[in-house]
Design an enzyme around this catalytic site. Structure first.
Site, PDB file in Angstrom:
ATOM      1  N   LYS A  14      -6.465  10.295  -0.352  1.00  0.00           N
ATOM      2  CA  LYS A  14      -5.443  11.204  -0.932  1.00  0.00           C
ATOM      3  C   LYS A  14      -5.013  10.852  -2.620  1.00  0.00           C
ATOM      4  CE  LYS A  14      -1.536  10.966   1.783  1.00  0.00           C
ATOM      5  NZ  LYS A  14      -1.793  10.158   2.793  1.00  0.00           N
ATOM      6  N   ARG A  89       5.615  15.351   5.043  1.00  0.00           N
ATOM      7  CA  ARG A  89       5.087  14.388   6.161  1.00  0.00           C
ATOM      8  C   ARG A  89       5.882  14.565   7.352  1.00  0.00           C
ATOM      9  NH1 ARG A  89       3.544   9.994   2.305  1.00  0.00           N
ATOM     10  NH2 ARG A  89       2.235   8.471   3.643  1.00  0.00           N
ATOM     11  N   ARG A 127      -7.391  -2.765   0.990  1.00  0.00           N
ATOM     12  CA  ARG A 127      -6.653  -2.491  -0.098  1.00  0.00           C
ATOM     13  C   ARG A 127      -5.306  -3.433  -0.269  1.00  0.00           C
ATOM     14  NH1 ARG A 127      -3.622   3.509  -0.199  1.00  0.00           N
ATOM     15  NH2 ARG A 127      -2.481   2.651   1.432  1.00  0.00           N
ATOM     16  N   ARG A 133      -0.477  -4.613  -1.573  1.00  0.00           N
ATOM     17  CA  ARG A 133       0.732  -3.765  -1.283  1.00  0.00           C
ATOM     18  C   ARG A 133       1.209  -4.021   0.200  1.00  0.00           C
ATOM     19  NH1 ARG A 133      -0.208   2.879  -1.523  1.00  0.00           N
ATOM     20  NH2 ARG A 133       0.686   2.815   0.642  1.00  0.00           N
ATOM     21  N   ARG A 144       2.179   2.563  10.724  1.00  0.00           N
ATOM     22  CA  ARG A 144       1.936   3.983   9.951  1.00  0.00           C
ATOM     23  C   ARG A 144       1.181   4.867  10.665  1.00  0.00           C
ATOM     24  NH1 ARG A 144       0.048   1.003   5.158  1.00  0.00           N
ATOM     25  NH2 ARG A 144      -0.307   2.809   3.955  1.00  0.00           N
TER      26      ARG A 144
END
Ligand code: ADP
Length: 193
Positions: A14, A89, A127, A133, A144
């Protein structure tokens, strides 16, 4: 105004596609994840609460995130339109967004980036290593993805019913995915003229 929602599971691309869309269509990018990370850095009350939730892969409560989004919209008048990345969401957030955009043409399109779970996990782990992160760790990723399935995925049927959903296969290269997005958005821009 062209208001676009970019939608999909964590790691679907996204953020990357939003940047390309902003460059070509001059929309304002609103990433609720990025805004929350700034709140965390600034150690605001919202940031302190968000930090705990994000690190365990949970969602920030609807009332707080809806208020945050409504404030951002008020302080960012953009005639071209917005791209919403990471919002809505939940169905409650979807209803709120519909109301907030009521006077501004509503949502034109929801771009649903569909990526299989195995690839999502690979991308998020990568990532996590590259960008440090704190929510891209193996345990948090699992949570998640579960939260996405339980709370966010029902929005696919919700927007399908409204005739706004376009599903794009998001496992191809960044350029190929963007080609598919451009086909959809160019048609809309043309129709709006
Ligand atoms: P990703 O799409 O990769 O999961 P984001 O940067 O969009 O990452 O979001 C990171 C985290 O921020 C989410 O896991 C969630 O905890 C929180 N968050 C972002 N947007 C929302 C939202 N609309 N509602 C609730 N929580 C949110």
């Amino acid at each position: 105004m062209l208001n676009v929602v970019i939608f999909g599971a964590p790691g679907c691309g996204k953020g990357t596609q939003s940047e390309l869309i902003v460059e070509k269509y001059h929309l304002s990018h609103i990433s609720t994840g990025n805004v929350l990370r700034t709140e965390i850095e600034k150690k605001t009350e919202l940031g302190k609460l968000a930090r705990k939730l994000i690190e365990t892969g949970q969602l920030v409560p609807d009332d707080l995130i809806i208020k945050m989004l409504s404030d951002i919209l008020k302080s960012n008048p953009n005639k071209q339109g917005f791209i919403f990345d990471g919002f809505p969401r939940t169905i409650a957030q979807g209803n709120a967004l519909g109301q907030l955009l009521d006077d501004n043409g509503g949502i034109a399109v929801v771009l649903n980036l569909d990526v299989e779970e195995k690839i999502l996990i690979e991308r998020l782990l990568k990532r996590g290593e590259e960008q440090n992160r704190h929510d891209d760790t193996p345990e948090t990723i699992q949570n998640r993805l579960k939260v996405y399935k339980d709370q966010t995925e029902p929005l696919i049927a919700y927007y399908k019913k409204q005739g706004k959903l376009f599903t794009i296969k998001g496992s191809y290269s960044v350029e190929d995915v963007f080609e598919s997005i451009k086909e959809i958005l160019d048609r809309l821009v043309y129709q709006n003229k």
